[in-house]
Design an enzyme around this catalytic site. Structure first.
Site, mmCIF file in Angstrom:
data_model
loop_
_atom_site.group_PDB
_atom_site.id
_atom_site.type_symbol
_atom_site.label_atom_id
_atom_site.label_comp_id
_atom_site.label_asym_id
_atom_site.label_seq_id
_atom_site.Cartn_x
_atom_site.Cartn_y
_atom_site.Cartn_z
ATOM 1 C CB THR A 21 15.143 48.922 30.343
ATOM 2 O OG1 THR A 21 13.705 48.924 30.430
ATOM 3 C CG2 THR A 21 15.578 48.558 28.939
ATOM 4 C CB CYS B 46 11.420 44.455 32.887
ATOM 5 S SG CYS B 46 11.670 46.220 32.607
ATOM 6 C CG ASP C 124 10.400 41.208 31.579
ATOM 7 O OD1 ASP C 124 11.515 40.913 32.063
ATOM 8 O OD2 ASP C 124 10.253 42.037 30.668
ATOM 9 C CG HIS D 228 10.906 65.424 51.247
ATOM 10 N ND1 HIS D 228 11.394 66.036 50.119
ATOM 11 C CD2 HIS D 228 11.873 65.551 52.196
ATOM 12 C CE1 HIS D 228 12.608 66.509 50.362
ATOM 13 N NE2 HIS D 228 12.919 66.224 51.626
ATOM 14 C CG HIS E 84 13.986 63.668 49.108
ATOM 15 N ND1 HIS E 84 14.804 64.539 48.429
ATOM 16 C CD2 HIS E 84 14.425 63.669 50.409
ATOM 17 C CE1 HIS E 84 15.699 65.055 49.275
ATOM 18 N NE2 HIS E 84 15.505 64.530 50.467
HETATM 19 C C1 RB5 Z 1 11.580 42.448 27.076
HETATM 20 O O1 RB5 Z 1 12.310 41.995 26.002
HETATM 21 C C2 RB5 Z 1 11.896 43.910 27.362
HETATM 22 O O2 RB5 Z 1 11.293 44.724 26.425
HETATM 23 C C3 RB5 Z 1 11.471 44.271 28.749
HETATM 24 O O3 RB5 Z 1 12.118 43.450 29.655
HETATM 25 C C4 RB5 Z 1 11.779 45.670 29.238
HETATM 26 O O4 RB5 Z 1 13.115 45.995 29.043
HETATM 27 C C5 RB5 Z 1 10.887 46.732 28.833
HETATM 28 O O5 RB5 Z 1 10.993 47.886 29.302
#
Ligand code: RB5
Length: 146
Positions: free
Chosen positions: A66, A64, A7, A132, A97
């Site tokens: 996180t 993304c 993203d 597994h 696994h």
């Molecule tokens: C985008 O700002 C952020 O929310 C996205 O990249 C991500 O971290 C969501 O889990």
């Protein structure tokens, strides 16, 4: 072929990973968004996971902010086992696994050096099978049940 997607929070790290795949001579297809584009992580996950389940891609990498949102979205696709990893051990064992087919991480969580290590171990580790395999089959069964 390895599918890669991201993203808007992960453009820079995605570009670094693409360069790394190029250096390593690994065939890839970039489905992600570029500089200045806005892209919601569920849409990025959907297009990449489609390429995995239809057999166009062998495995995928999703990034993304996180790594969490994009892994949650990816795991909604039947046949996808996406693992959000920010450590080497998890990236290795999710192949051994869980037979994970999508590696996710967060551009706001891991640096490029660690991200490349995660990619390496994820792409180069084979599923162990055996006991597994039965557990992965139970996950498949859950997909059928819900
Ligand atoms: C985008 O700002 C952020 O929310 C996205 O990249 C991500 O971290 C969501 O889990």
């Amino acid at each position: 072929m390895i599918a890669i997607g991201n993203d808007h929070a992960a453009v820079e790290l995605k570009n670094e990973i693409v360069e790394y795949l190029k250096e390593k001579g690994i065939e890839y297809k970039d489905f992600g968004c570029g500089e200045g584009e806005k892209c919601d992580y569920p849409n990025a996950a959907e297009v990449v996971c489609k390429a995995v389940v239809n057999g166009e891609a062998e495995k995928a990498i999703l990034i993304c902010g996180t790594g969490v949102g994009i892994s949650i979205a990816a795991n909604k696709v039947k046949g996808i086992r996406a693992a959000c990893c920010s450590d080497y051990f998890s990236a290795k064992y999710t192949r051994l696994h869980n037979d994970a087919n999508v590696l996710c991480f967060g551009a706001r969580v891991v640096g490029a050096g660690l991200a490349k290590e995660l990619v390496d171990v994820f792409l180069n580790t084979e599923f162990e099978g055996g006991r597994h395999a039965r557990r992965v089959d139970l996950i498949r069964q859950m997909e059928e049940n819900f």
